[in-house]
Design a protein around this motif. Structure first.
Motif, mmCIF file in Angstrom:
data_model
loop_
_atom_site.group_PDB
_atom_site.id
_atom_site.type_symbol
_atom_site.label_atom_id
_atom_site.label_comp_id
_atom_site.label_asym_id
_atom_site.label_seq_id
_atom_site.Cartn_x
_atom_site.Cartn_y
_atom_site.Cartn_z
ATOM 1 N N GLY A 14 -2.214 -6.033 -0.680
ATOM 2 C CA GLY A 14 -3.006 -7.085 -0.025
ATOM 3 C C GLY A 14 -2.100 -8.406 -0.115
ATOM 4 N N GLY A 15 -2.463 -9.152 0.810
ATOM 5 C CA GLY A 15 -1.647 -10.521 0.885
ATOM 6 C C GLY A 15 -2.184 -11.464 -0.040
ATOM 7 N N ASN A 16 -1.479 -12.458 -0.586
ATOM 8 C CA ASN A 16 -1.986 -13.371 -1.608
ATOM 9 C C ASN A 16 -2.747 -14.718 -0.798
ATOM 10 O OD1 ASN A 16 -0.573 -12.017 -3.582
ATOM 11 N ND2 ASN A 16 1.117 -13.248 -3.198
ATOM 12 N N ASP B 272 -5.967 -7.701 4.193
ATOM 13 C CA ASP B 272 -5.938 -6.455 3.360
ATOM 14 C C ASP B 272 -4.794 -5.864 3.980
ATOM 15 O OD1 ASP B 272 -8.154 -7.501 2.005
ATOM 16 O OD2 ASP B 272 -9.570 -6.105 3.872
ATOM 17 N N GLY B 273 -4.263 -4.925 2.798
ATOM 18 C CA GLY B 273 -3.196 -3.990 2.786
ATOM 19 C C GLY B 273 -3.438 -2.570 3.736
ATOM 20 N N GLY B 274 -2.869 -2.104 4.852
ATOM 21 C CA GLY B 274 -3.236 -0.927 5.311
ATOM 22 C C GLY B 274 -3.425 0.378 4.426
ATOM 23 N N SER B 275 -4.154 1.174 4.747
ATOM 24 C CA SER B 275 -4.415 2.365 4.136
ATOM 25 C C SER B 275 -3.469 3.521 4.719
ATOM 26 C CB SER B 275 -5.994 2.769 4.178
ATOM 27 O OG SER B 275 -6.678 1.723 3.557
ATOM 28 N N VAL B 276 -3.486 4.577 4.107
ATOM 29 C CA VAL B 276 -2.931 5.806 4.533
ATOM 30 C C VAL B 276 -3.925 6.889 4.909
ATOM 31 C CG1 VAL B 276 -1.111 7.678 4.078
ATOM 32 C CG2 VAL B 276 -0.566 5.308 3.218
ATOM 33 N N ILE B 277 -4.117 7.198 6.037
ATOM 34 C CA ILE B 277 -5.193 8.379 6.602
ATOM 35 C C ILE B 277 -4.345 9.557 6.936
ATOM 36 C CG2 ILE B 277 -6.900 8.360 8.234
ATOM 37 C CD1 ILE B 277 -6.946 5.446 8.480
ATOM 38 N N LEU B 278 -4.974 10.640 6.557
ATOM 39 C CA LEU B 278 -4.683 11.934 6.687
ATOM 40 C C LEU B 278 -5.450 12.612 7.855
ATOM 41 C CD1 LEU B 278 -3.852 13.552 3.549
ATOM 42 C CD2 LEU B 278 -2.325 12.236 5.045
ATOM 43 N N GLY C 246 -3.221 -10.870 -4.186
ATOM 44 C CA GLY C 246 -3.636 -9.749 -3.551
ATOM 45 C C GLY C 246 -3.368 -8.355 -4.460
ATOM 46 N N GLU C 247 -4.273 -7.443 -3.988
ATOM 47 C CA GLU C 247 -4.335 -6.195 -4.780
ATOM 48 C C GLU C 247 -3.300 -5.280 -4.304
ATOM 49 O OE1 GLU C 247 -8.003 -4.510 -4.624
ATOM 50 O OE2 GLU C 247 -9.059 -6.064 -6.159
ATOM 51 N N THR C 248 -2.593 -4.376 -5.407
ATOM 52 C CA THR C 248 -1.847 -3.533 -5.030
ATOM 53 C C THR C 248 -2.304 -2.343 -4.354
ATOM 54 O OG1 THR C 248 -0.520 -4.202 -6.785
ATOM 55 C CG2 THR C 248 0.135 -2.085 -6.327
ATOM 56 N N GLY C 249 -1.663 -1.924 -3.365
ATOM 57 C CA GLY C 249 -2.084 -0.507 -2.633
ATOM 58 C C GLY C 249 -1.980 0.728 -3.433
#
Length: 368
Positions: free
Chosen positions: A16-18, A41-47, A146-149
């Motif tokens: 996530g961005g600060n 927000d940071g992007g998610s990895v989707i399967l 920001g939080e770490t992904g």
């Protein structure tokens, strides 16, 4: 085509961005106050399960998958841009295991087309300093980071979705049968273990092209297969989801004079299935005696009578000449319509025991 049914990858969601620390500065607005925007927000990895893929080979070439980070906040209450999600397509039938120091955990089973699963959640963006103003703190000079992904190590295991699984002793004529009922062209020769890799064939109903019956042919099993003898045990996982098994025995392995009985070949493989997995050993079977062209009609009739006396439903055919093949195929269609697919088994492994050994497979979509 190159076929790989296992692979290990690492997925990393975006951070996530600060949040931004900023104050409103305008000529005629004294003490404008904090106006720092939030981070994205940071992007998610989707399967996602895709029918376009038949192998995990691409995941041997690329091991790391990373979504986009969120953008940091800016002044004038401008929020940062959200990071783009990363969608990774996997073949239908792939099981996803998370690998940690404590062992493996099954996260999901992509058994249905277009199934999606968020495997790594993106980090949440931090709040800007405008959120922290209060009656006692009119000019906060801090913002939230920001939080770490999420980061995960995954083991992918593909288990083919087939309606019927072909099994039997080596040189039973399985490859000849699948070549007769489909356009698959596996290696065929007059010696055992000509099939070293799985083969897939697909029968399509001429009356209704939407109706398909997928057949998985695995290398021949031998005594001791449950303990790793031979080749077939490596590929038994590809018949775990099948509705039923087509158990083919060569007429050369059937004798009324055998001390163990004429059907000892069936019993040997069934015992190996039970030892490998009890559920697989109880799977509904279509038992077939192949290569009847090698025996006189009187001998074949004697075997038919003996099967009836034993209460066994055994089909007799010659995949080479085509005799009896139509009856076997009709029975396969009937069983496909009456039986449901099974759930794949969950097989956890120790990390150090995982071996990414490659294999080949032939996959052809064909008409019956």
């Amino acid at each position: 085509m190159r076929f790989v049914d296992e692979a290990t990858i690492t997925v990393r969601a975006g951070n996530g961005g600060n949040g931004c620390v900023s104050f409103r500065r305008e000529k005629f607005v004294p003490r404008g106050g904090p106006d720092g925007g939030d981070g994205g927000d940071g992007g998610s990895v989707i399967l996602r399960a895709s029918t376009r893929l038949l192998s995990l080979y691409d995941f041997r070439l690329q091991r790391n998958y990373e979504a986009q980070n969120g953008q940091g906040g800016m002044g004038s209450q401008c929020h940062g841009r959200k990071g783009d999600d990363l969608t990774v397509e996997l073949p239908v039938g792939t099981q996803i295991y998370e690998v940690t120091e404590d062992g493996e955990t099954l996260l999901c089973d992509l058994s249905d087309p277009e199934t999606v699963f968020v495997v790594a959640q993106g980090g949440r963006g931090g709040k800007g300093n405008e959120h922290f103003k209060s009656s006692t703190n009119r000019a906060p000079r801090f913002a939230q980071k920001g939080e770490t992904g999420e980061v995960r190590s995954l083991r992918l295991e593909l288990k083919i979705l087939a309606d019927a699984g072909l099994l039997g002793l080596p040189n039973a004529g399985k490859s000849t049968f699948i070549s007769k009922v489909s356009a698959a062209r596996p290696k065929i020769a007059a010696y055992p273990f000509t099939t070293l890799i799985p083969n897939l064939g697909v029968m399509i109903d001429d009356a209704d092209p939407e109706q398909r019956l997928v057949i998985a042919d695995i290398p021949g099993l031998i005594e001791g297969a449950h303990a790793g003898q031979g080749l077939g045990h490596r590929f038994l996982k590809h018949v775990e989801r099948t509705r039923f098994l087509v158990h083919i025995l060569s007429v050369e392995d059937v004798s009324l004079d055998s001390p163990d009985g004429p059907w000892s070949g069936f019993d040997l493989i069934n015992e190996e299935l039970v030892r490998f997995d009890a559920d697989l050993g109880q799977r509904v079977q279509l038992q077939v005696v192949n290569k009847i062209d090698l025996r006189d009609p009187e001998e074949v009739q004697a075997l038919r009578d003996h099967a009836a006396a034993d209460g066994r439903t055994v089909h007799f055919m010659s995949a080479l000449t085509g005799e009896g093949v139509e009856d076997v195929v009709a029975e396969m269609w009937r069983m496909r319509d009456e039986l449901d697919n099974h759930e794949a088994l969950v097989r956890l492994r120790e990390t150090e025991e995982f071996d990414e050994e490659e294999s080949d497979i032939e996959v052809i979509w064909v008409r019956e």
